[in-house]
Design a protein around this motif. Sequence first.
Motif, PDB file in Angstrom:
ATOM      1  N   VAL A  32     -25.300  -4.457 -25.453  1.00  0.00           N
ATOM      2  CA  VAL A  32     -25.661  -3.041 -25.499  1.00  0.00           C
ATOM      3  C   VAL A  32     -26.059  -2.761 -26.947  1.00  0.00           C
ATOM      4  CG1 VAL A  32     -24.130  -2.326 -23.619  1.00  0.00           C
ATOM      5  CG2 VAL A  32     -23.313  -2.224 -25.962  1.00  0.00           C
ATOM      6  N   SER A  33     -26.895  -1.781 -27.149  1.00  0.00           N
ATOM      7  CA  SER A  33     -27.329  -1.476 -28.516  1.00  0.00           C
ATOM      8  C   SER A  33     -26.124  -1.035 -29.350  1.00  0.00           C
ATOM      9  CB  SER A  33     -28.386  -0.375 -28.509  1.00  0.00           C
ATOM     10  OG  SER A  33     -27.784   0.877 -28.217  1.00  0.00           O
ATOM     11  N   SER A  34     -26.248  -1.204 -30.647  1.00  0.00           N
ATOM     12  CA  SER A  34     -25.178  -0.780 -31.552  1.00  0.00           C
ATOM     13  C   SER A  34     -24.910   0.708 -31.426  1.00  0.00           C
ATOM     14  CB  SER A  34     -25.541  -1.110 -32.998  1.00  0.00           C
ATOM     15  OG  SER A  34     -25.586  -2.492 -33.185  1.00  0.00           O
ATOM     16  N   ASN A  35     -25.980   1.498 -31.305  1.00  0.00           N
ATOM     17  CA  ASN A  35     -25.811   2.953 -31.180  1.00  0.00           C
ATOM     18  C   ASN A  35     -25.068   3.317 -29.907  1.00  0.00           C
ATOM     19  OD1 ASN A  35     -26.982   3.725 -33.612  1.00  0.00           O
ATOM     20  ND2 ASN A  35     -29.040   3.586 -32.746  1.00  0.00           N
ATOM     21  N   GLU A  36     -25.423   2.669 -28.801  1.00  0.00           N
ATOM     22  CA  GLU A  36     -24.743   2.942 -27.536  1.00  0.00           C
ATOM     23  C   GLU A  36     -23.267   2.540 -27.607  1.00  0.00           C
ATOM     24  OE1 GLU A  36     -24.981   1.415 -22.914  1.00  0.00           O
ATOM     25  OE2 GLU A  36     -26.775   1.267 -24.157  1.00  0.00           O
ATOM     26  N   ALA A  37     -22.993   1.387 -28.171  1.00  0.00           N
ATOM     27  CA  ALA A  37     -21.606   0.928 -28.304  1.00  0.00           C
ATOM     28  C   ALA A  37     -20.820   1.862 -29.226  1.00  0.00           C
ATOM     29  CB  ALA A  37     -21.567  -0.498 -28.836  1.00  0.00           C
ATOM     30  N   ARG A  38     -21.453   2.307 -30.280  1.00  0.00           N
ATOM     31  CA  ARG A  38     -20.786   3.201 -31.236  1.00  0.00           C
ATOM     32  C   ARG A  38     -20.434   4.539 -30.580  1.00  0.00           C
ATOM     33  NH1 ARG A  38     -23.389   5.327 -36.872  1.00  0.00           N
ATOM     34  NH2 ARG A  38     -21.510   6.333 -37.642  1.00  0.00           N
ATOM     35  N   ARG A  39     -21.365   5.076 -29.797  1.00  0.00           N
ATOM     36  CA  ARG A  39     -21.094   6.348 -29.103  1.00  0.00           C
ATOM     37  C   ARG A  39     -19.923   6.208 -28.135  1.00  0.00           C
ATOM     38  NH1 ARG A  39     -26.690   6.780 -29.115  1.00  0.00           N
ATOM     39  NH2 ARG A  39     -26.834   5.835 -27.053  1.00  0.00           N
ATOM     40  N   SER A  40     -19.865   5.091 -27.435  1.00  0.00           N
ATOM     41  CA  SER A  40     -18.798   4.925 -26.441  1.00  0.00           C
ATOM     42  C   SER A  40     -17.446   4.635 -27.079  1.00  0.00           C
ATOM     43  CB  SER A  40     -19.158   3.824 -25.443  1.00  0.00           C
ATOM     44  OG  SER A  40     -19.128   2.571 -26.070  1.00  0.00           O
ATOM     45  N   MET A  41     -17.448   4.091 -28.293  1.00  0.00           N
ATOM     46  CA  MET A  41     -16.185   3.717 -28.934  1.00  0.00           C
ATOM     47  C   MET A  41     -15.643   4.809 -29.841  1.00  0.00           C
ATOM     48  SD  MET A  41     -16.982  -0.224 -29.733  1.00  0.00           S
ATOM     49  CE  MET A  41     -15.339  -0.889 -29.817  1.00  0.00           C
ATOM     50  N   ARG A  42     -16.512   5.628 -30.356  1.00  0.00           N
ATOM     51  CA  ARG A  42     -16.147   6.675 -31.311  1.00  0.00           C
ATOM     52  C   ARG A  42     -15.156   6.172 -32.344  1.00  0.00           C
ATOM     53  NH1 ARG A  42     -18.086  12.282 -30.127  1.00  0.00           N
ATOM     54  NH2 ARG A  42     -20.192  11.526 -29.925  1.00  0.00           N
TER      55      ARG A  42
END
Length: 166
Positions: A32-42
């Motif tokens: 998954v993109s870094s941005n998508e992973a970052r949003r889901s992990m907060r």
Amino acid sequence: LRWVPIILVPKGMSALITKWNARLFLEHKKFVSSNEARRSMRNKLKMPEKVHRDSFKKTNRQALFLVVDDPKMLSYQDWHQVVAVFASGQKWQFDEYPFRTPAEIFERMRGFHLAREGVEIKQTIKNWNVKILHIGDRRSEDNATVYSFWDILREWMDAKCNWMSY
């Protein structure tokens, strides 16, 4: 004392692999993109991130790898545990490394570059001793890319790090 292998990833969010998506990709074989992973992990991500995989050695235990994106977090001793570096293609990625050149880095550590299928590879990457791994549009192909990464890293570690517990 058990040594834990370290995988360095780029800090920049434009890289295909970062601290945010490394575990999903390297452990769960899902890109998954870094941005998508970052949003889901907060705020859930702790550094260094831990990646587990079946041991390369013939044991029934899991091997632990640490994923780090900030070279300043590493002590002098930690640098002896770095087994892999994902290169973004930007020379500034290595400004904080205790080595003079990318060539010296990739002599000591196994280099990788994650690239999108069909995208031109930068000349700097082509000049470095890195294995280029490709990510396509079909997530079903992620598995093969991750297995390739671990196979190449295992061979390198067998040759260079036989003292390390993995």
